[in-house]
Design an enzyme around this catalytic site. Sequence first.
Site, mmCIF file in Angstrom:
data_model
loop_
_atom_site.group_PDB
_atom_site.id
_atom_site.type_symbol
_atom_site.label_atom_id
_atom_site.label_comp_id
_atom_site.label_asym_id
_atom_site.label_seq_id
_atom_site.Cartn_x
_atom_site.Cartn_y
_atom_site.Cartn_z
ATOM 1 N N ARG A 20 0.835 -1.214 0.000
ATOM 2 C CA ARG A 20 0.000 0.000 0.000
ATOM 3 C C ARG A 20 0.867 1.261 0.000
ATOM 4 O O ARG A 20 0.344 2.369 -0.069
ATOM 5 C CB ARG A 20 -0.915 0.008 1.229
ATOM 6 C CG ARG A 20 -1.807 -1.225 1.310
ATOM 7 C CD ARG A 20 -2.857 -1.210 0.213
ATOM 8 N NE ARG A 20 -3.358 -2.543 -0.082
ATOM 9 C CZ ARG A 20 -4.568 -2.796 -0.570
ATOM 10 N NH1 ARG A 20 -5.404 -1.824 -0.827
ATOM 11 N NH2 ARG A 20 -4.939 -4.014 -0.849
ATOM 12 N N LYS A 70 14.336 -7.656 3.967
ATOM 13 C CA LYS A 70 14.739 -6.727 5.034
ATOM 14 C C LYS A 70 16.050 -7.123 5.729
ATOM 15 O O LYS A 70 16.834 -6.263 6.111
ATOM 16 C CB LYS A 70 13.642 -6.653 6.100
ATOM 17 C CG LYS A 70 12.424 -5.849 5.684
ATOM 18 C CD LYS A 70 11.467 -5.793 6.874
ATOM 19 C CE LYS A 70 10.250 -4.949 6.588
ATOM 20 N NZ LYS A 70 9.434 -4.777 7.794
ATOM 21 N N ASP A 107 10.234 1.118 11.556
ATOM 22 C CA ASP A 107 9.080 0.402 12.104
ATOM 23 C C ASP A 107 8.866 0.713 13.596
ATOM 24 O O ASP A 107 7.727 0.876 14.045
ATOM 25 C CB ASP A 107 9.249 -1.114 11.945
ATOM 26 C CG ASP A 107 9.013 -1.562 10.505
ATOM 27 O OD1 ASP A 107 8.281 -0.862 9.772
ATOM 28 O OD2 ASP A 107 9.564 -2.608 10.120
ATOM 29 N N ALA A 133 7.450 -13.235 18.130
ATOM 30 C CA ALA A 133 8.878 -12.995 18.355
ATOM 31 C C ALA A 133 9.638 -12.892 17.033
ATOM 32 O O ALA A 133 10.813 -13.231 16.954
ATOM 33 C CB ALA A 133 9.455 -14.113 19.223
ATOM 34 N N GLY A 135 10.299 -10.416 13.275
ATOM 35 C CA GLY A 135 10.879 -9.108 12.979
ATOM 36 C C GLY A 135 10.036 -7.969 13.526
ATOM 37 O O GLY A 135 10.572 -6.980 14.053
HETATM 38 P P1 ATR Z 1 7.358 -10.667 11.066
HETATM 39 O O1 ATR Z 1 8.680 -10.216 10.526
HETATM 40 O O2 ATR Z 1 6.179 -10.068 10.377
HETATM 41 O O3 ATR Z 1 7.274 -10.505 12.554
HETATM 42 P P2 ATR Z 1 7.964 -13.499 11.254
HETATM 43 O O4 ATR Z 1 9.368 -13.196 11.615
HETATM 44 O O5 ATR Z 1 7.679 -14.564 10.247
HETATM 45 O O6 ATR Z 1 7.231 -12.210 10.681
HETATM 46 O O7 ATR Z 1 7.135 -13.787 12.597
HETATM 47 C C1 ATR Z 1 5.813 -14.226 12.582
HETATM 48 C C2 ATR Z 1 5.331 -14.393 14.027
HETATM 49 O O8 ATR Z 1 3.986 -14.919 13.993
HETATM 50 C C3 ATR Z 1 6.149 -15.381 14.822
HETATM 51 O O9 ATR Z 1 6.145 -14.990 16.176
HETATM 52 C C4 ATR Z 1 5.374 -16.683 14.632
HETATM 53 O O10 ATR Z 1 5.586 -17.638 15.642
HETATM 54 P P3 ATR Z 1 6.837 -18.686 15.548
HETATM 55 O O11 ATR Z 1 8.062 -17.924 15.919
HETATM 56 O O12 ATR Z 1 6.492 -19.771 16.495
HETATM 57 O O13 ATR Z 1 6.851 -19.141 14.106
HETATM 58 C C5 ATR Z 1 3.957 -16.163 14.683
HETATM 59 N N1 ATR Z 1 3.031 -17.094 14.023
HETATM 60 C C6 ATR Z 1 2.824 -17.233 12.708
HETATM 61 N N2 ATR Z 1 1.907 -18.196 12.461
HETATM 62 C C7 ATR Z 1 1.521 -18.685 13.676
HETATM 63 C C8 ATR Z 1 0.597 -19.684 14.123
HETATM 64 N N3 ATR Z 1 -0.140 -20.390 13.248
HETATM 65 N N4 ATR Z 1 0.468 -19.888 15.458
HETATM 66 C C9 ATR Z 1 1.190 -19.170 16.342
HETATM 67 N N5 ATR Z 1 2.075 -18.225 15.989
HETATM 68 C C10 ATR Z 1 2.242 -17.972 14.679
#
Ligand code: ATR
Length: 279
Positions: A20, A70, A107, A133, A135
């Site tokens: 966007r 990133k 961010d 936990a 990015g």
């Molecule tokens: P971003 O950079 O947007 O934070 P990311 O690094 O892929 O993206 O992190 C995604 C977050 O969503 C993580 O905390 C992930 O949990 P895990 O570290 O256990 O993978 C969480 N997440 C994504 N799908 C999930 C699910 N189905 N259930 C619980 N947590 C989920």
Amino acid sequence: MITGKARLAGVIGWPVGHSRSPRLHNHWLAESGIDGAYVPLPVPPGGLAEALRGLVALGFRGANVTVPHKEEAFAIVDRRDAAAEAIGAVNTLVVQDDGTIEGRNTDAHGFFAHLTAAAPQWHAQMPAIVLGAGGAARAVLFALRAAGVPEIRVVNRTLARAEALAAAFGPTIRPLPSWQEALSGLPGPALLVNTTSLGMTGQPPLEIQLDRLPADSIVYDLVYNPLRTDLIASAEARGLATVDGLGMLIHQARAGFAAWFGAEPPPVTADLPDLLLKG
Ligand code: ATR
């Protein structure tokens, strides 16, 4: 109007068609009467280094960087700001006069600027609960730690990632295995932040019960698609203040706009969510 002297910027990602940011920056450029343009720049994995050389060669002032680039951008740039250093990712590139590239992370600033604008009752003594936990969580932790929040409980499906954040961000971070534990024993109002992708269109729902969150707590969902997530709706049903994720996107964009186009963007207006989300 775009002349031969137009200032250029864009967003590098793969895919990038969903971003966007072009709508937002071109809206601000038009409103400000600035001779400039902001374009989507699809760059496949493995192509970032070449793309950045091209960016400089083409006279771009800079760009945003989004998924999946990133972290690689962090490694490639010539220098980084303090936020990028702590977060380990770069979302904003600023080409310097000498052709080198500074990598920034806006961010954390976007998260915090929107928090204080949308929930002025928030104060740094409120403990925080951060779901996720990845990015996005790192940016939130950087902002909350800088603000002096005394306790930040981090809940993640993969506990080891929450523990890694505690190791990186210090003793105010408490990794916890479940939201039930994170929501217990809160002495007063808290800030709850969802940084996971749960609740986003096409993703599983975020299953959490907010009944243990004390009155006057604030719930901030970084998910903005949909804008009114189930988390936001159940927080509102409990009478809690809520902060949506679109404002973070808007606020993180402001710093890049100023760096590339040489002027602060216009103030945030109420029509922006519609402009960004429709269609
Ligand atoms: P971003 O950079 O947007 O934070 P990311 O690094 O892929 O993206 O992190 C995604 C977050 O969503 C993580 O905390 C992930 O949990 P895990 O570290 O256990 O993978 C969480 N997440 C994504 N799908 C999930 C699910 N189905 N259930 C619980 N947590 C989920």
